[in-house]
Design an enzyme around this catalytic site. Structure first.
Site, mmCIF file in Angstrom:
data_model
loop_
_atom_site.group_PDB
_atom_site.id
_atom_site.type_symbol
_atom_site.label_atom_id
_atom_site.label_comp_id
_atom_site.label_asym_id
_atom_site.label_seq_id
_atom_site.Cartn_x
_atom_site.Cartn_y
_atom_site.Cartn_z
ATOM 1 N N LEU A 28 25.294 52.211 23.250
ATOM 2 C CA LEU A 28 25.989 53.262 23.654
ATOM 3 C C LEU A 28 26.995 52.736 25.238
ATOM 4 C CD1 LEU A 28 24.227 56.697 23.377
ATOM 5 C CD2 LEU A 28 26.377 55.763 22.390
ATOM 6 N N GLY A 29 26.315 51.806 25.521
ATOM 7 C CA GLY A 29 26.547 51.258 27.072
ATOM 8 C C GLY A 29 25.815 52.051 28.096
ATOM 9 N N LYS A 30 24.579 52.166 27.733
ATOM 10 C CA LYS A 30 23.410 53.080 28.769
ATOM 11 C C LYS A 30 23.441 52.041 29.763
ATOM 12 C CE LYS A 30 19.625 53.224 26.527
ATOM 13 N NZ LYS A 30 18.480 52.554 26.355
ATOM 14 N N ILE A 32 25.816 49.774 31.219
ATOM 15 C CA ILE A 32 26.803 50.004 31.985
ATOM 16 C C ILE A 32 26.805 51.289 32.695
ATOM 17 C CG2 ILE A 32 29.511 50.122 31.964
ATOM 18 C CD1 ILE A 32 28.368 47.168 31.405
ATOM 19 N N LYS A 234 27.603 73.986 26.099
ATOM 20 C CA LYS A 234 26.712 74.052 25.033
ATOM 21 C C LYS A 234 25.763 72.981 25.438
ATOM 22 C CE LYS A 234 27.337 74.500 20.257
ATOM 23 N NZ LYS A 234 28.105 74.167 18.956
ATOM 24 N N CYS A 389 27.207 23.254 30.122
ATOM 25 C CA CYS A 389 25.958 22.860 29.726
ATOM 26 C C CYS A 389 26.238 22.066 28.490
ATOM 27 C CB CYS A 389 25.208 23.796 29.503
ATOM 28 S SG CYS A 389 23.287 23.544 29.607
ATOM 29 N N PHE A 392 29.365 20.219 28.559
ATOM 30 C CA PHE A 392 29.320 19.159 29.493
ATOM 31 C C PHE A 392 28.668 17.982 28.762
ATOM 32 C CE2 PHE A 392 25.894 17.099 31.964
ATOM 33 C CZ PHE A 392 26.631 16.295 32.760
ATOM 34 N N ARG A 470 17.116 21.275 27.755
ATOM 35 C CA ARG A 470 16.055 20.539 27.627
ATOM 36 C C ARG A 470 16.720 18.955 27.572
ATOM 37 N NH1 ARG A 470 11.808 23.138 25.940
ATOM 38 N NH2 ARG A 470 12.811 24.933 24.722
ATOM 39 N N HIS A 513 24.817 26.453 34.507
ATOM 40 C CA HIS A 513 25.685 27.513 34.152
ATOM 41 C C HIS A 513 26.374 28.230 35.113
ATOM 42 C CE1 HIS A 513 24.379 27.298 29.872
ATOM 43 N NE2 HIS A 513 23.332 27.183 30.172
ATOM 44 N N GLU A 515 28.435 30.504 35.223
ATOM 45 C CA GLU A 515 28.894 31.824 34.927
ATOM 46 C C GLU A 515 27.945 32.679 35.280
ATOM 47 O OE1 GLU A 515 28.204 29.354 32.709
ATOM 48 O OE2 GLU A 515 27.284 29.934 30.826
HETATM 49 N N1 GLN Z 1 21.132 22.327 24.000
HETATM 50 C C1 GLN Z 1 21.319 21.704 24.974
HETATM 51 C C2 GLN Z 1 20.074 21.444 25.966
HETATM 52 O O1 GLN Z 1 18.909 21.914 25.763
HETATM 53 C C3 GLN Z 1 22.210 22.321 25.957
HETATM 54 C C4 GLN Z 1 21.709 23.714 26.404
HETATM 55 C C5 GLN Z 1 22.868 24.548 26.827
HETATM 56 O O2 GLN Z 1 23.878 24.553 26.523
HETATM 57 N N2 GLN Z 1 22.435 25.851 27.498
HETATM 58 O O3 GLN Z 1 20.067 20.451 26.922
#
Ligand code: GLN
Length: 547
Positions: A28-30, A32, A234, A389, A392, A470, A513, A515
């Site tokens: 429901l967007g609780k 947010i 209500k 990731c 890359f 990994r 990452h 982001e």
């Molecule tokens: N599968 C890759 C790794 O484990 C990339 C991981 C990812 O994109 N978060 O290194």
């Protein structure tokens, strides 16, 4: 008169608590709604934190499939958590820790460990009080140091898994001063075919809540349009709350507008008054947020996100990071999701008119050839590219295959028998048995080479970004890759963290990452760089594809 807390607890921590439950259905967007309320309290000058309770048995979200739960969000301490924590970090502009995501798995694991250690001194270990005490202890720990702690219980009232948590909240409320706690119930108010707003589902869910001893102080109705006055009346009557305590949370186009819509009906002021926080707050704190999220955009650009999950939640932080970067430059960013499985050597039509390309993180082999094809296209056609990731790692694979000529180069994750494992497992990962929580996780510092595009984007010689992987660039191949023109401009010791192509308008890959650290008003540098390269570079005629 509040009941005395169990011994060992300090109930005078000075925190206030907002307990949020959900009715009728999930999604429901609780989160947010809660995060938006938190943002308003922050804008009023309060120090706000949040706890997300996930009643599932998994210890953390790290092993969960993005198709079921959306993206796995990574915190700076390396905790792999529910994506709702990403929303809290973005809305509240805070850094959270593993303590802020409480799961049934974590709670039971700890209680069972204590039982094995003999800590319960022979008593029968039970859900009440041992599990509920552990839940309350965790909530108090996570709240420490904040003025207000929002505790959102995942799932819906009535779920079996949620029961111990709700019971713990009931006890918690008895142990604390009633003026320190407010219960908010977020529920669905659908409308009938003839457009009438229906309150019956809300009545039922509040009834269910009351049957376990919880009475909401506030009811928030998620609905298409604002609740009509008679709908509020209500709900007030049937749910035993004053009509002033019933609020609407209507659908809006942009989640960052939710604080503005809930502010209009005064949810923030109600909560502030009810928690007796008025003395500590300042009025009119929302101007900056309003200006930021309603900023006029001049242009729209289209960014292709080439991934394998046809589900926006699986890449939510990337969507948000693109949005933040767009806000920063006052451009609207349209994200075009492209299924990497649909991209092949002569099948890149979906990419030919986009302004920029992002290849996100991922695991396993499905869709990797399409991603490699995409990256080759971006490289040759000089389309701005950001690889995150796996995006890359596959940029390294693409370069090794198509520029150096090692046609079967690959990541050892995907092809363990390749002659050129340009991406290989991290040495410390070799002999691990458990998959949960064992990757290279969380914030690690990257040193950035001066004078490079990476240094220009970050305007710094280092950055602290979050990781979850990994595999890594195989050190044995670095020299050859660099001699062939691929530059590793960010490193963390022997680990390659950022790559770039010096003669490309924008071709950046990050092992981390970025982001996860992007916030409205503090966009992530690699994403801003991507947008800048689109705005600065006249559109390239990249229609013709050489194979
Ligand atoms: N599968 C890759 C790794 O484990 C990339 C991981 C990812 O994109 N978060 O290194």
């Amino acid at each position: 008169m509040p009941r005395a807390p169990p011994t060992g607890y300090d109930s005078s921590l000075g925190n206030k608590f907002i307990f949020v439950t959900g009715g009728v259905m999930s999604g429901l967007g609780k989160g947010i709604t809660s995060a938006s309320t938190g943002r308003l309290l922050k804008n009023a000058g309060l120090d706000v934190t949040a706890v997300k309770v996930d009643p599932y048995l998994n210890v953390d979200a790290g092993t969960m499939n993005p198709y079921q739960h959306g993206e796995v969000y990574v915190l700076k301490d390396g905790a792999e958590v529910d994506l709702d924590l990403g929303n809290y970090e973005r809305f509240l502009d805070i850094d959270m820790t593993a303590d802020h995501n409480i799961t049934t798995g974590k709670v039971y694991q700890r209680v069972i460990e204590k039982e094995r250690a003999g800590d319960y001194l022979g008593s029968t270990v039970q859900i009440i009080p041992h599990i509920t005490d552990e839940i309350k202890r965790r909530i108090r720990t996570a709240a420490a140091g904040s003025d207000v702690c929002i505790v959102e219980v995942g799932g819906t009232i009535g779920d079996i898994e949620g029961m111990p948590f709700l019971e713990a909240l009931r006890q918690f409320a008895n142990e604390e001063d009633p003026a320190d706690i407010i219960f908010v119930h977020v529920t669905l108010v659908p409308h009938s075919k003839n457009g009438e707003q229906k309150t019956k589902p809300t009545q039922h869910s509040v009834k269910e809540l009351r049957s376990i001893g919880l009475q909401p102080d506030v009811v928030v109705g998620r609905c298409e349009e604002r609740l009509e006055e008679q709908t509020k009346e209500k709900i007030a009557l049937f749910c035993d709350v004053p009509v002033e305590a019933v609020f609407s949370n209507p659908d809006v186009e942009d989640i960052y507008h939710v604080p503005l819509t809930v502010e209009e009906e005064g949810l923030d002021r109600f909560v502030i008054d009810r928690l007796a926080l008025a003395d500590q707050t300042k009025p009119d704190g929302n101007t900056e947020w309003r200006e930021l999220v309603t900023r006029e955009t001049i242009d729209a650009i289209e960014v292709a996100l080439v991934g394998k999950y046809a589900l926006e939640d699986a890449y939510i932080s990337i969507h948000e990071a693109l949005k933040h970067a767009g806000l920063e430059r006052a451009v609207a960013v349209d994200v075009k999701w492209v299924d990497s499985d649909a991209i092949g050597p002569n099948e890149v039509e979906q990419l030919t008119d986009v302004d920029a390309i992002v290849v996100p993180g991922g695991f396993g082999s499905r869709g990797t050839e399409g991603k490699i094809e995409t990256i080759g296209y971006a490289r040759r056609e000089r389309v701005p590219y950001l690889g995150l990731c796996l995006g890359f790692q596959l940029a390294v694979v693409e370069y090794a295959r198509n520029v150096i000529g090692w046609s079967d180069a690959h990541s050892a994750e995907i092809d363990p028998d390749t002659d050129y494992p340009v991406i290989d497992i991290l040495p410390e990962q070799h002999d691990l048995d458990d998959l949960g929580g064992t990757m290279r996780l969380g914030a690690h510092e990257t040193t950035i080479a001066p004078g490079t595009q990476a240094a220009a984007i970050y305007e710094a010689n280092s950055c602290l970004e979050r990781h979850r992987h990994r595999y890594e660039v195989n050190p044995e191949y670095i020299e050859t890759l660099e001699a062939a023109g691929l530059s590793f401009t960010g490193r963390s010791g022997r680990r390659m963290e950022i790559l770039e192509l010096p003669d490309h308008p924008y071709f950046i890959g990050t092992q981390f990452h970025p982001e996860f650290r992007s916030r409205p008003g503090r966009a992530s540098p690699p994403f801003v760089g991507l947008i800048d390269s689109v705005i600065d570079t006249p559109p390239q005629p990249h229609g013709e594809v050489e194979v």
